[in-house]
Design a protein around this motif. Structure first.
Motif, PDB file in Angstrom:
ATOM      1  N   ILE A  66      -4.488  58.391  57.211  1.00  0.00           N
ATOM      2  CA  ILE A  66      -5.322  57.952  58.329  1.00  0.00           C
ATOM      3  C   ILE A  66      -6.251  59.100  58.712  1.00  0.00           C
ATOM      4  CG2 ILE A  66      -5.349  57.039  60.686  1.00  0.00           C
ATOM      5  CD1 ILE A  66      -2.386  56.302  60.313  1.00  0.00           C
ATOM      6  N   VAL A  67      -7.529  58.792  58.874  1.00  0.00           N
ATOM      7  CA  VAL A  67      -8.478  59.750  59.444  1.00  0.00           C
ATOM      8  C   VAL A  67      -8.812  59.249  60.843  1.00  0.00           C
ATOM      9  CG1 VAL A  67     -10.704  60.900  59.210  1.00  0.00           C
ATOM     10  CG2 VAL A  67      -9.422  60.224  57.164  1.00  0.00           C
ATOM     11  N   ALA A  68      -8.551  60.065  61.857  1.00  0.00           N
ATOM     12  CA  ALA A  68      -8.751  59.626  63.238  1.00  0.00           C
ATOM     13  C   ALA A  68      -9.478  60.691  64.030  1.00  0.00           C
ATOM     14  CB  ALA A  68      -7.407  59.318  63.904  1.00  0.00           C
ATOM     15  N   LEU A  69     -10.362  60.268  64.921  1.00  0.00           N
ATOM     16  CA  LEU A  69     -11.029  61.227  65.792  1.00  0.00           C
ATOM     17  C   LEU A  69     -10.032  61.928  66.702  1.00  0.00           C
ATOM     18  CD1 LEU A  69     -14.350  59.526  66.951  1.00  0.00           C
ATOM     19  CD2 LEU A  69     -14.040  61.352  65.287  1.00  0.00           C
ATOM     20  N   TYR A  93      -5.291  62.919  59.364  1.00  0.00           N
ATOM     21  CA  TYR A  93      -6.185  64.048  59.629  1.00  0.00           C
ATOM     22  C   TYR A  93      -6.868  63.765  60.964  1.00  0.00           C
ATOM     23  CZ  TYR A  93      -9.520  67.833  58.903  1.00  0.00           C
ATOM     24  OH  TYR A  93     -10.251  68.996  59.035  1.00  0.00           O
ATOM     25  N   ILE A  94      -6.630  64.626  61.949  1.00  0.00           N
ATOM     26  CA  ILE A  94      -7.210  64.466  63.281  1.00  0.00           C
ATOM     27  C   ILE A  94      -8.461  65.330  63.367  1.00  0.00           C
ATOM     28  CG2 ILE A  94      -6.823  64.651  65.758  1.00  0.00           C
ATOM     29  CD1 ILE A  94      -5.069  62.575  64.420  1.00  0.00           C
ATOM     30  N   MET A  95      -9.622  64.716  63.563  1.00  0.00           N
ATOM     31  CA  MET A  95     -10.876  65.456  63.540  1.00  0.00           C
ATOM     32  C   MET A  95     -11.159  66.176  64.866  1.00  0.00           C
ATOM     33  SD  MET A  95     -13.303  63.128  61.124  1.00  0.00           S
ATOM     34  CE  MET A  95     -14.030  64.598  60.380  1.00  0.00           C
ATOM     35  N   ASP A  96     -10.616  65.660  65.957  1.00  0.00           N
ATOM     36  CA  ASP A  96     -10.810  66.316  67.255  1.00  0.00           C
ATOM     37  C   ASP A  96      -9.462  66.413  67.964  1.00  0.00           C
ATOM     38  OD1 ASP A  96     -11.640  67.317  69.678  1.00  0.00           O
ATOM     39  OD2 ASP A  96     -13.337  65.959  69.904  1.00  0.00           O
ATOM     40  N   PRO A  97      -8.604  67.329  67.528  1.00  0.00           N
ATOM     41  CA  PRO A  97      -7.279  67.444  68.145  1.00  0.00           C
ATOM     42  C   PRO A  97      -7.316  67.938  69.577  1.00  0.00           C
ATOM     43  CG  PRO A  97      -7.664  69.276  66.652  1.00  0.00           C
ATOM     44  CD  PRO A  97      -8.822  68.326  66.464  1.00  0.00           C
ATOM     45  N   TRP A  98      -8.474  68.411  70.043  1.00  0.00           N
ATOM     46  CA  TRP A  98      -8.591  68.935  71.396  1.00  0.00           C
ATOM     47  C   TRP A  98      -8.717  67.811  72.429  1.00  0.00           C
ATOM     48  CZ3 TRP A  98     -11.225  70.476  67.064  1.00  0.00           C
ATOM     49  CH2 TRP A  98     -10.834  71.703  66.524  1.00  0.00           C
ATOM     50  N   GLU A 102      -3.257  68.319  76.103  1.00  0.00           N
ATOM     51  CA  GLU A 102      -2.096  68.515  76.973  1.00  0.00           C
ATOM     52  C   GLU A 102      -1.117  67.343  76.930  1.00  0.00           C
ATOM     53  OE1 GLU A 102      -1.335  71.234  78.389  1.00  0.00           O
ATOM     54  OE2 GLU A 102      -3.183  72.290  77.888  1.00  0.00           O
ATOM     55  N   LEU A 103      -1.650  66.125  76.935  1.00  0.00           N
ATOM     56  CA  LEU A 103      -0.794  64.943  77.004  1.00  0.00           C
ATOM     57  C   LEU A 103      -0.868  64.172  75.700  1.00  0.00           C
ATOM     58  CD1 LEU A 103      -1.581  63.660  80.632  1.00  0.00           C
ATOM     59  CD2 LEU A 103       0.406  64.980  79.859  1.00  0.00           C
ATOM     60  N   TRP A 104       0.283  63.931  75.102  1.00  0.00           N
ATOM     61  CA  TRP A 104       0.353  63.149  73.868  1.00  0.00           C
ATOM     62  C   TRP A 104       0.242  61.668  74.214  1.00  0.00           C
ATOM     63  CZ3 TRP A 104      -0.065  64.826  69.075  1.00  0.00           C
ATOM     64  CH2 TRP A 104       0.271  63.973  68.020  1.00  0.00           C
ATOM     65  N   PRO A 105      -0.594  60.910  73.491  1.00  0.00           N
ATOM     66  CA  PRO A 105      -0.726  59.477  73.798  1.00  0.00           C
ATOM     67  C   PRO A 105       0.618  58.767  73.682  1.00  0.00           C
ATOM     68  CG  PRO A 105      -2.474  60.209  72.338  1.00  0.00           C
ATOM     69  CD  PRO A 105      -1.500  61.343  72.425  1.00  0.00           C
ATOM     70  N   GLU A 106       0.879  57.907  74.643  1.00  0.00           N
ATOM     71  CA  GLU A 106       2.202  57.302  74.774  1.00  0.00           C
ATOM     72  C   GLU A 106       2.654  56.568  73.514  1.00  0.00           C
ATOM     73  OE1 GLU A 106       4.479  54.008  77.630  1.00  0.00           O
ATOM     74  OE2 GLU A 106       2.436  54.677  78.092  1.00  0.00           O
ATOM     75  N   VAL A 117      -4.926  69.128  61.046  1.00  0.00           N
ATOM     76  CA  VAL A 117      -5.965  69.404  62.039  1.00  0.00           C
ATOM     77  C   VAL A 117      -6.878  70.504  61.492  1.00  0.00           C
ATOM     78  CG1 VAL A 117      -4.555  68.672  64.003  1.00  0.00           C
ATOM     79  CG2 VAL A 117      -4.480  71.066  63.235  1.00  0.00           C
ATOM     80  N   PRO A 118      -8.124  70.630  62.006  1.00  0.00           N
ATOM     81  CA  PRO A 118      -9.092  71.536  61.393  1.00  0.00           C
ATOM     82  C   PRO A 118      -8.940  73.014  61.726  1.00  0.00           C
ATOM     83  CG  PRO A 118     -10.165  69.767  62.654  1.00  0.00           C
ATOM     84  CD  PRO A 118      -8.729  69.792  63.029  1.00  0.00           C
ATOM     85  N   ASP A 119      -7.988  73.376  62.571  1.00  0.00           N
ATOM     86  CA  ASP A 119      -7.965  74.717  63.144  1.00  0.00           C
ATOM     87  C   ASP A 119      -6.513  75.167  63.273  1.00  0.00           C
ATOM     88  OD1 ASP A 119      -7.590  76.339  65.768  1.00  0.00           O
ATOM     89  OD2 ASP A 119      -9.731  76.574  65.369  1.00  0.00           O
ATOM     90  N   ARG A 120      -6.214  76.403  62.870  1.00  0.00           N
ATOM     91  CA  ARG A 120      -4.813  76.815  62.885  1.00  0.00           C
ATOM     92  C   ARG A 120      -4.275  77.033  64.294  1.00  0.00           C
ATOM     93  NH1 ARG A 120      -6.981  81.333  60.008  1.00  0.00           N
ATOM     94  NH2 ARG A 120      -7.020  83.299  61.174  1.00  0.00           N
ATOM     95  N   ARG A 121      -5.130  77.341  65.273  1.00  0.00           N
ATOM     96  CA  ARG A 121      -4.653  77.426  66.651  1.00  0.00           C
ATOM     97  C   ARG A 121      -4.263  76.039  67.161  1.00  0.00           C
ATOM     98  NH1 ARG A 121      -8.086  80.702  65.237  1.00  0.00           N
ATOM     99  NH2 ARG A 121      -9.705  79.117  65.278  1.00  0.00           N
ATOM    100  N   ALA A 122      -5.041  75.020  66.771  1.00  0.00           N
ATOM    101  CA  ALA A 122      -4.681  73.650  67.126  1.00  0.00           C
ATOM    102  C   ALA A 122      -3.377  73.242  66.441  1.00  0.00           C
ATOM    103  CB  ALA A 122      -5.812  72.699  66.737  1.00  0.00           C
TER     104      ALA A 122
END
Length: 350
Positions: A66-69, A93-98, A102-106, A117-122
């Motif tokens: 799945i590719v998701a924004l 693959y999450i294109m905008d993990p930011w 803070e809150l994970w979708p229910e 995710v595109p970034d190792r800090r994410a």
């Protein structure tokens, strides 16, 4: 292995989703995957399919990608009853993990084999804060299909998507004055829906092909458009798109470690002066330097071809999942091992 791509192309028609659809299409090509497209029909309580879902092989042989924004769009997985039992490997693959920092979708599941995710800090944040299996795989571009290294470019500047308003205003007022011989393309609508996401992406690529410079900014440099946790320093996707198209990247740029390793060649990015009032003369000088820009057009494309095609990322993604590389992906990677060519010269099977 039997690959499947679950697409959100009918669920989200905002322009940024065009990049997700573009990556979906590439996954379908290189993995010889079948596409699964749920639809939200008026009055229906659940997502639906136009035709019954038919799967091949055993569960252990099936891979669902799945590719998701954002994680919230991964909820589309619930359109497939018993999805965890039907697929041996499930990853996204999450294109905008930011977006869901803070809150994970229910309703978004956490038991995928991996959230890329595109970034190792994410990736670290998702792993420790949300408790999901996560791995960083950087952004890229489809260089084989859209790469461009030509030097004759009639447009001076392209500015699409999120921009720094003060800098853009300086260039708009000067370049799009009827008396100016310069030209800047910029968005004039906000929050619009695309009638066709593929057509939107083709237009973006054509603008990049024809533009000498692309105006790009670090996410943290535009806090008015990405507030709160989203206003972090990250490398936007348009940086990879610009180099694939051979376009010079001009703006205020990220300071994250990946910039050092991903954009480390001369003039990979060109930094605008800190004061927007000084930016016009700076850019005019750059646009008058045809020799420098022509070198950038060719070199950016070479670097994108050799390092930043999505096929390299898909290879890394599949290897992380412990999966063998599909034949089409191997063939495309062999093309990328050859000298760089613009998309007009590349010969490969659609």
């Amino acid at each position: 292995m039997h690959f499947y791509v679950l697409s959100t192309r009918r669920l989200n028609r905002i322009p940024p989703n065009g990049a997700a659809v573009e990556l979906e299409n590439l996954l379908i090509h290189v993995c010889n995957a079948e596409i699964i497209v749920p639809t939200a029909k008026a009055g229906a309580r659940h997502l639906e399919f136009d035709r019954p879902l038919r799967l091949h092989g055993t569960a252990s042989e099936r891979v669902l990608l799945i590719v998701a924004l954002a994680p919230s769009l991964v909820n589309a997985i619930h359109s497939i009853p018993n999805w965890r039992q039907l697929f041996g490997t499930v990853a996204t693959y999450i294109m905008d993990p930011w977006l869901n920092w803070e809150l994970w979708p229910e309703k978004t599941p956490k038991d995928f084999d991996c959230y890329f995710v595109p970034d190792r800090r994410a990736a670290d944040h998702y792993r420790f804060h949300h408790g999901v299996q996560t791995h960083p795989v950087a952004f890229a571009a489809d260089v084989l299909k859209f790469g461009w290294n030509h030097i004759n470019r009639p447009l001076d500047l392209v500015a699409y998507g999120r921009q720094h308003g003060a800098y853009l205003q300086v260039f708009k007022q000067a370049f799009n004055d009827p008396r100016s011989n310069r030209f800047v393309y910029h968005d004039t609508t906000v929050g619009s829906q695309c009638t066709d996401l593929g057509e939107h992406r083709n237009l973006i690529w054509k603008l990049l092909h024809r533009s000498r410079c692309a105006l790009c900014f670090d996410t943290s440099a535009t806090p008015d458009s990405r507030q709160g946790p989203r206003a972090q320093s990250v490398i936007p996707l348009r940086y990879y798109e610009a180099i694939a198209a051979g376009t010079a990247i001009v703006g205020r740029h990220p300071t994250v470690p990946e910039m050092v390793s991903h954009f480390d060649w001369p003039d990979a990015t060109v930094e605008l002066p800190p004061n927007p009032a000084d930016a016009l003369d700076f850019l005019e000088t750059l646009l008058d330097d045809s020799e420098r820009l022509n070198t950038i057009h060719v070199r950016n494309h070479v670097e994108a071809w050799q390092r930043h095609d999505w096929r390299y990322r898909i290879r890394d993604l599949l290897e992380h999942l412990g999966l063998n590389l599909p034949a089409r992906l191997t063939t495309d990677l062999s093309i990328l091992a050859q000298p760089p060519q613009s998309c007009r010269q590349v010969r490969w099977n659609d």
